[in-house]
Design an enzyme around this catalytic site. Structure first.
Site, PDB file in Angstrom:
ATOM      1  N   GLY A  13      46.730  35.214  46.382  1.00 62.36           N
ATOM      2  CA  GLY A  13      46.431  36.547  46.773  1.00 62.36           C
ATOM      3  C   GLY A  13      44.886  36.679  46.905  1.00 62.36           C
ATOM      4  O   GLY A  13      44.244  37.171  46.804  1.00 62.36           O
ATOM      5  N   VAL A  60      53.793  32.992  46.715  1.00 60.12           N
ATOM      6  CA  VAL A  60      54.158  32.324  45.209  1.00 60.12           C
ATOM      7  C   VAL A  60      55.600  31.953  44.513  1.00 60.12           C
ATOM      8  O   VAL A  60      55.356  31.018  43.541  1.00 60.12           O
ATOM      9  CB  VAL A  60      52.376  32.427  44.365  1.00 60.12           C
ATOM     10  CG1 VAL A  60      51.907  32.483  45.015  1.00 60.12           C
ATOM     11  CG2 VAL A  60      53.292  33.440  43.747  1.00 60.12           C
ATOM     12  N   ASN A  86      45.586  32.700  42.085  1.00 64.19           N
ATOM     13  CA  ASN A  86      45.148  34.355  41.711  1.00 64.19           C
ATOM     14  C   ASN A  86      46.313  35.331  41.545  1.00 64.19           C
ATOM     15  O   ASN A  86      46.096  36.286  41.008  1.00 64.19           O
ATOM     16  CB  ASN A  86      44.194  34.334  42.882  1.00 64.19           C
ATOM     17  CG  ASN A  86      43.570  35.812  42.513  1.00 64.19           C
ATOM     18  OD1 ASN A  86      42.908  36.303  41.778  1.00 64.19           O
ATOM     19  ND2 ASN A  86      43.763  36.847  43.738  1.00 64.19           N
ATOM     20  N   SER A 139      44.125  36.973  32.233  1.00 63.85           N
ATOM     21  CA  SER A 139      43.761  38.259  31.918  1.00 63.85           C
ATOM     22  C   SER A 139      42.825  38.483  30.634  1.00 63.85           C
ATOM     23  O   SER A 139      43.909  37.830  29.365  1.00 63.85           O
ATOM     24  CB  SER A 139      45.045  39.332  31.942  1.00 63.85           C
ATOM     25  OG  SER A 139      44.447  40.515  32.043  1.00 63.85           O
ATOM     26  N   TYR A 152      54.010  41.936  31.288  1.00 64.58           N
ATOM     27  CA  TYR A 152      52.125  41.226  31.753  1.00 64.58           C
ATOM     28  C   TYR A 152      51.738  41.159  31.115  1.00 64.58           C
ATOM     29  O   TYR A 152      51.162  39.666  31.450  1.00 64.58           O
ATOM     30  CB  TYR A 152      51.656  42.954  32.366  1.00 64.58           C
ATOM     31  CG  TYR A 152      49.965  42.235  33.307  1.00 64.58           C
ATOM     32  CD1 TYR A 152      49.988  42.079  34.423  1.00 64.58           C
ATOM     33  CD2 TYR A 152      48.911  42.823  32.840  1.00 64.58           C
ATOM     34  CE1 TYR A 152      49.216  41.553  35.404  1.00 64.58           C
ATOM     35  CE2 TYR A 152      47.842  41.796  33.418  1.00 64.58           C
ATOM     36  CZ  TYR A 152      48.133  41.620  34.642  1.00 64.58           C
ATOM     37  OH  TYR A 152      46.646  41.401  34.883  1.00 64.58           O
ATOM     38  N   LYS A 156      50.836  36.645  31.511  1.00 68.11           N
ATOM     39  CA  LYS A 156      49.558  36.141  31.092  1.00 68.11           C
ATOM     40  C   LYS A 156      49.213  35.298  29.586  1.00 68.11           C
ATOM     41  O   LYS A 156      48.270  34.088  30.377  1.00 68.11           O
ATOM     42  CB  LYS A 156      48.363  37.516  30.965  1.00 68.11           C
ATOM     43  CG  LYS A 156      48.145  38.741  32.214  1.00 68.11           C
ATOM     44  CD  LYS A 156      47.998  37.673  33.967  1.00 68.11           C
ATOM     45  CE  LYS A 156      48.291  38.281  34.819  1.00 68.11           C
ATOM     46  NZ  LYS A 156      47.686  37.420  36.183  1.00 68.11           N
ATOM     47  N   ILE A 185      38.273  45.695  36.255  1.00 68.04           N
ATOM     48  CA  ILE A 185      37.914  45.109  38.055  1.00 68.04           C
ATOM     49  C   ILE A 185      38.486  45.426  39.094  1.00 68.04           C
ATOM     50  O   ILE A 185      39.364  45.949  39.078  1.00 68.04           O
ATOM     51  CB  ILE A 185      38.060  43.060  37.874  1.00 68.04           C
ATOM     52  CG1 ILE A 185      37.928  42.514  36.972  1.00 68.04           C
ATOM     53  CG2 ILE A 185      37.436  42.892  38.941  1.00 68.04           C
ATOM     54  CD1 ILE A 185      37.149  42.476  36.509  1.00 68.04           C
TER      55      ILE A 185
HETATM   56  P1  NDP Z   1      45.377  43.391  43.655  1.00 67.96           P
HETATM   57  O1  NDP Z   1      46.639  44.103  42.983  1.00 67.96           O
HETATM   58  O2  NDP Z   1      44.676  43.800  44.394  1.00 67.96           O
HETATM   59  O3  NDP Z   1      45.561  41.720  45.088  1.00 67.96           O
HETATM   60  C1  NDP Z   1      47.211  41.153  44.428  1.00 67.96           C
HETATM   61  C2  NDP Z   1      46.636  40.009  45.289  1.00 67.96           C
HETATM   62  O4  NDP Z   1      47.935  39.030  44.919  1.00 67.96           O
HETATM   63  C3  NDP Z   1      47.136  39.941  46.186  1.00 67.96           C
HETATM   64  O5  NDP Z   1      46.980  39.451  47.587  1.00 67.96           O
HETATM   65  C4  NDP Z   1      48.975  40.472  46.487  1.00 67.96           C
HETATM   66  O6  NDP Z   1      49.261  39.901  48.156  1.00 67.96           O
HETATM   67  C5  NDP Z   1      48.824  39.284  46.166  1.00 67.96           C
HETATM   68  N1  NDP Z   1      50.009  38.343  45.472  1.00 67.96           N
HETATM   69  C6  NDP Z   1      51.068  39.662  44.868  1.00 67.96           C
HETATM   70  N2  NDP Z   1      52.316  39.827  44.687  1.00 67.96           N
HETATM   71  C7  NDP Z   1      52.828  37.753  45.913  1.00 67.96           C
HETATM   72  C8  NDP Z   1      53.361  36.708  46.074  1.00 67.96           C
HETATM   73  N3  NDP Z   1      54.966  36.906  45.666  1.00 67.96           N
HETATM   74  N4  NDP Z   1      52.930  36.237  46.248  1.00 67.96           N
HETATM   75  C9  NDP Z   1      51.662  35.724  47.030  1.00 67.96           C
HETATM   76  N5  NDP Z   1      50.810  36.903  47.258  1.00 67.96           N
HETATM   77  C10 NDP Z   1      50.769  37.943  45.943  1.00 67.96           C
HETATM   78  O7  NDP Z   1      44.909  42.599  41.803  1.00 67.96           O
HETATM   79  P2  NDP Z   1      43.285  42.234  42.154  1.00 67.96           P
HETATM   80  O8  NDP Z   1      43.010  41.208  42.725  1.00 67.96           O
HETATM   81  O9  NDP Z   1      42.948  43.355  41.170  1.00 67.96           O
HETATM   82  O10 NDP Z   1      43.495  41.170  41.248  1.00 67.96           O
HETATM   83  C11 NDP Z   1      43.810  40.017  40.864  1.00 67.96           C
HETATM   84  C12 NDP Z   1      44.487  38.683  40.230  1.00 67.96           C
HETATM   85  O11 NDP Z   1      43.626  38.640  38.938  1.00 67.96           O
HETATM   86  C13 NDP Z   1      46.146  39.367  39.427  1.00 67.96           C
HETATM   87  O12 NDP Z   1      46.420  37.607  38.971  1.00 67.96           O
HETATM   88  C14 NDP Z   1      45.804  40.288  38.319  1.00 67.96           C
HETATM   89  O13 NDP Z   1      46.788  39.704  37.304  1.00 67.96           O
HETATM   90  C15 NDP Z   1      44.909  39.320  38.319  1.00 67.96           C
HETATM   91  N6  NDP Z   1      43.609  39.902  37.172  1.00 67.96           N
HETATM   92  C16 NDP Z   1      42.985  41.632  37.807  1.00 67.96           C
HETATM   93  C17 NDP Z   1      42.236  42.724  36.538  1.00 67.96           C
HETATM   94  C18 NDP Z   1      41.618  43.985  37.081  1.00 67.96           C
HETATM   95  O14 NDP Z   1      41.229  44.921  36.306  1.00 67.96           O
HETATM   96  N7  NDP Z   1      42.323  44.270  38.729  1.00 67.96           N
HETATM   97  C19 NDP Z   1      42.315  42.636  35.295  1.00 67.96           C
HETATM   98  C20 NDP Z   1      42.413  40.704  35.048  1.00 67.96           C
HETATM   99  C21 NDP Z   1      43.582  40.098  35.382  1.00 67.96           C
HETATM  100  P3  NDP Z   1      49.575  40.811  49.533  1.00 67.96           P
HETATM  101  O15 NDP Z   1      48.083  41.869  49.453  1.00 67.96           O
HETATM  102  O16 NDP Z   1      49.856  40.201  50.596  1.00 67.96           O
HETATM  103  O17 NDP Z   1      50.300  42.076  48.646  1.00 67.96           O
END
Ligand code: NDP
Length: 257
Positions: A13, A60, A86, A139, A152, A156, A185
């Site tokens: 990610g 993943v 991530n 999370s 979700y 987590k 975030i």
């Molecule tokens: P984003 O939605 O901005 O990014 C998610 C990322 O995960 C993207 O890069 C996406 O890839 C990738 N992804 C999704 N599905 C797959 C898959 N099957 N295989 C590989 N990559 C995948 O989310 P955030 O940056 O906000 O979140 C990152 C992590 O932090 C996550 O695990 C989320 O649950 C966790 N989190 C986030 C919070 C927040 O407030 N933002 C709070 C708590 C936890 P692509 O761009 O190629 O689609």
């Protein structure tokens, strides 16, 4: 000598949001970067980092993709020292509307995806016999489930369980496994949360629900990817050599347990 010179880090990610902020932090501190994401756009993200970062399109949830990710990382950089699980997805729905497909997809990415990457990273770290660091993104919902996201929250909480279990198994190999719990975030994910939760919980305009929830954070601000990157870098560093099986909040004090 920079903190992560001669270290290779895999970040799933990694092409946007928190993952890209983590990649920037490690890149600035000397690491070889391997960015993995499901979209081709990961190649553009890697280019913004410079320094020969490797981009790999990887789902993943797919074991073959995950094996190929670590294979390519080793082919390019020799070995993987740090693996950051991530990648994550979220949907929001009332319980009667939550589909089985949503349930399965969320657990597949958020929990099984973390497991598959940890499994492959551990296999290779053990072979190289130089220890390693695994960091899994959970999370605030691994501490306290929110309304309309049982799938979700379950995914987590699962990350915390697998983190603790793996940490016990691989500690003798010098490999640490820890989890992190980001709060609110500012990323694409939160833009989605604000819109959907906002429409379900009341008549909120864009940004209004998030602003209300931010007021509940003792530090009175949303977190940034960089706030999360600071914690991840610490857990990946030599300073954290004696820390394993832990789950650490990075949320401005939102959840204090
Ligand atoms: P984003 O939605 O901005 O990014 C998610 C990322 O995960 C993207 O890069 C996406 O890839 C990738 N992804 C999704 N599905 C797959 C898959 N099957 N295989 C590989 N990559 C995948 O989310 P955030 O940056 O906000 O979140 C990152 C992590 O932090 C996550 O695990 C989320 O649950 C966790 N989190 C986030 C919070 C927040 O407030 N933002 C709070 C708590 C936890 P692509 O761009 O190629 O689609």
């Amino acid at each position: 000598m920079r903190r992560f010179d001669d270290r290779t880090v895999v970040i799933t990610g990694g092409n946007r949001g928190i993952g890209l902020a983590i990649a920037r932090r490690f890149s600035a501190q000397g690491a070889n970067i391997v960015l993995a994401s499901i979209e081709e756009q990961v190649h553009d993200a890697a280019e913004t980092l410079g320094g020969g970062a490797l981009a790999v399109v990887c789902d993943v949830t797919d074991r073959d993709d995950v094996v190929a990710l670590y294979e390519q990382a080793e082919d390019r950089f020799g070995r993987v020292d740090i693996s950051i699980q991530n990648a994550g997805i979220i949907t929001i729905a009332r319980v009667e509307d939550l589909t089985e497909d949503e349930w399965d997809a969320t657990l597949a990415v958020n929990t099984k995806g973390v497991f598959l990457c940890c499994q492959e990273a551990i296999r290779r770290m053990r072979r190289h016999d130089r220890g390693g660091r695994l960091i899994n993104t959970a999370s605030g919902q691994a501490r306290d489930g929110f309304i309309y996201t049982p799938h979700y929250a379950a995914s987590k909480f699962g990350v915390v369980g697998l983190t603790q279990s793996l940490a016990k198994e691989v500690a003798p190999d010098g490999i640490t496994v820890n989890a992190i719990c980001p709060g609110i975030i500012e990323t694409d994910m939160w833009a989605y949360n604000d819109k959907v939760w906002g429409s379900m919980l009341g008549d909120y305009g864009p940004g209004e629900l998030m602003a209300e929830w931010v007021q509940k954070i003792p530090m009175k601000r949303a977190g940034t990817g960089d706030d999360v990157a600071g914690l991840v870098a610490f857990l990946a560093s030599e300073d954290a050599a004696y820390i394993t099986g832990q789950t650490v909040n990075v949320d401005g004090g939102l959840i204090m347990s």
